[in-house]
Design an enzyme around this catalytic site. Structure first.
Site, short mmCIF file in Angstrom:
data_model
loop_
_atom_site.label_atom_id
_atom_site.label_comp_id
_atom_site.label_asym_id
_atom_site.label_seq_id
_atom_site.Cartn_x
_atom_site.Cartn_y
_atom_site.Cartn_z
N ASP A 56 0.85 -1.20 0.00
CA ASP A 56 0.00 0.00 0.00
C ASP A 56 0.88 1.24 0.00
O ASP A 56 1.86 1.34 0.73
CB ASP A 56 -0.94 0.05 1.21
CG ASP A 56 -2.20 0.84 0.91
OD1 ASP A 56 -3.28 0.24 0.85
OD2 ASP A 56 -2.10 2.09 0.74
N ASN A 111 -5.81 -4.82 -6.22
CA ASN A 111 -6.96 -4.19 -5.55
C ASN A 111 -6.81 -2.67 -5.39
O ASN A 111 -7.81 -1.97 -5.26
CB ASN A 111 -7.11 -4.85 -4.16
CG ASN A 111 -7.97 -4.05 -3.22
OD1 ASN A 111 -9.19 -4.14 -3.25
ND2 ASN A 111 -7.35 -3.23 -2.36
N TYR A 141 -13.10 6.56 -13.87
CA TYR A 141 -13.07 5.34 -13.05
C TYR A 141 -13.76 4.18 -13.76
O TYR A 141 -13.26 3.05 -13.80
CB TYR A 141 -13.76 5.66 -11.72
CG TYR A 141 -13.86 4.53 -10.73
CD1 TYR A 141 -12.76 4.14 -9.97
CD2 TYR A 141 -15.07 3.87 -10.52
CE1 TYR A 141 -12.86 3.12 -9.04
CE2 TYR A 141 -15.19 2.85 -9.60
CZ TYR A 141 -14.07 2.49 -8.85
OH TYR A 141 -14.19 1.47 -7.93
N LYS A 147 -12.21 0.67 -14.93
CA LYS A 147 -12.72 -0.60 -14.40
C LYS A 147 -13.25 -1.50 -15.51
O LYS A 147 -13.14 -2.73 -15.41
CB LYS A 147 -13.80 -0.33 -13.35
CG LYS A 147 -13.26 0.30 -12.06
CD LYS A 147 -12.19 -0.56 -11.44
CE LYS A 147 -12.01 -0.34 -9.94
NZ LYS A 147 -10.86 -1.09 -9.39
N THR A 171 -16.55 1.31 2.69
CA THR A 171 -15.16 1.68 2.97
C THR A 171 -15.07 3.21 2.88
O THR A 171 -16.06 3.88 2.54
CB THR A 171 -14.20 1.08 1.92
OG1 THR A 171 -14.48 1.71 0.65
CG2 THR A 171 -14.36 -0.42 1.78
#
Ligand SMILES: NC(=O)c1ccc[n+]([C@@H]2O[C@H](COP(=O)([O-])OP(=O)(O)OC[C@H]3O[C@@H](n4cnc5c(N)ncnc54)[C@H](O)[C@@H]3O)[C@@H](O)[C@H]2O)c1
Length: 299
Positions: free
Chosen positions: A38, A100, A172, A176, A206
């Site tokens: 990360d 991810n 986005y 994706k 999240t």
């Protein structure tokens, strides 16, 4: 559950929080050694901080698992290579790559800046390509060495925004949708060396989604990101050796297989556009509409 990924080595990108963190924790619980990657930036990708990734690795180790930390930017060609190399040098091999990591820069198309477009495409699309490319080269080398298939797994992360289409997210959603296409093509290319490539489309509460609307306590529980991870852990296992090229929605109360583009009504080609136009209209009327965000054809 314990033992499903026993002895396997996994990288989870963007694993400091949210869906990635739960993926890393569950893979470790299933017996995998995990490299917790990360960059540690904000939701829009700005900044960097290794502490949250370090905390996830410490949680895995405290629970009796094995983990290490990597702070590379997955969208950097060299950074992605360094991450793959670190997993191999730390744990001796690599079996599972979970792509991810992600950021958001939502804006309506008419107002979107070049920077908002580039950064989102970069992190999601190149951030899936670069680690996959380096992992695939490693697996091809391994397959040559053992003269047979390996047991590699790539699990990408797409979104309903990309496969169905969400307003305000041309950057986005395009990234994706690109990841979904990448998944299908890479699955076809890598099958012969024993590598499966699938994608999940998560639904989870999240920091990326908590501001979208008000959620009840009950919704927050069944949208907890840990509900996404069982699908990831299964796809990562040796048992899933024959499952490839699939896009699977997971979390938010369900698991579902997504079906891709299919050819609908068809006719012979015509040279005259004026004659062709009404026939195209007719075919569109016969065809199912594109899906809305719930995956069902729009009215
Ligand atoms: N939460 C949802 O409902 C939902 C829905 C659809 C898709 N997704 C996708 O799931 C993934 C995880 O999202 P989340 O909701 O857990 O968000 P999140 O913001 O909690 O986690 C994303 C993580 O990726 C890390 N990251 C960002 N850029 C990086 C880079 N260049 N290199 C390494 N790490 C980087 C961030 O630091 C962060 O920890 C993303 O790809 C997101 O697009 C989430």
């Amino acid at each position: 559950m314990a033992g499903l990924c026993e002895g396997r080595v996994a990288i989870v990108t963007g694993a400091a929080r949210g869906v990635g963190k739960e993926n890393a924790l569950l893979l470790a619980k299933c017996g995998a050694k995990v490299l917790v990657n990360d960059l540690g930036g904000a939701v829009d990708g700005t900044g960097a901080d290794r502490t949250p990734a370090q905390e996830v690795a410490e949680e895995i180790i405290a629970a009796g698992g094995e983990a290490a930390v990597n702070g590379d930017d997955v969208s950097s060609w060299d950074g992605a290579k360094a991450m793959i190399d670190q997993a191999i040098s730390t744990f001796g091999k690599l079996d599972i790559l979970v792509n991810n990591a992600g950021i958001l820069r939502d804006r309506m198309l008419v107002n979107m800046t070049e920077e908002e477009w580039d950064s989102v495409i970069q992190v999601h699309l190149k951030g899936t390509f670069a680690p996959s490319r380096h992992a695939a080269a490693y697996w091809r080398g391994q397959s040559k060495e053992i003269d047979g298939p390996v047991s590699g797994r790539i699990i990408n992360t797409t979104s309903t925004s990309g496969i169905y289409g969400n307003v305000g997210q041309t950057n986005y959603g395009a990234a994706k949708a690109g990841i979904a296409a990448f998944t299908i093509i890479a699955a076809r290319e890598l099958r012969r060396i024993g590598v499966t490539v699938n994608a999940i489309s998560p639904s989870a509460y999240t920091r990326m989604t908590d501001s979208l609307r008000e959620y009840t306590e009950e919704e927050i529980e069944w949208r907890h990101p840990r509900w996404v991870s069982p699908t990831v852990a299964y796809l990562a296992s040796e048992e899933a050796h024959d499952l490839s090229g699939r896009i699977i929605q997971a979390g938010g109360g369900m698991v579902a297989v997504c079906e891709g583009w299919r050819r609908g009504a068809e006719m012979e080609q015509l040279a005259d556009p004026a004659e062709l136009g009404p026939k195209i209209r007719e075919m569109c009327e016969q065809a199912r509409n594109n899906s809305g965000m719930d995956g069902e054809p729009l009215d």
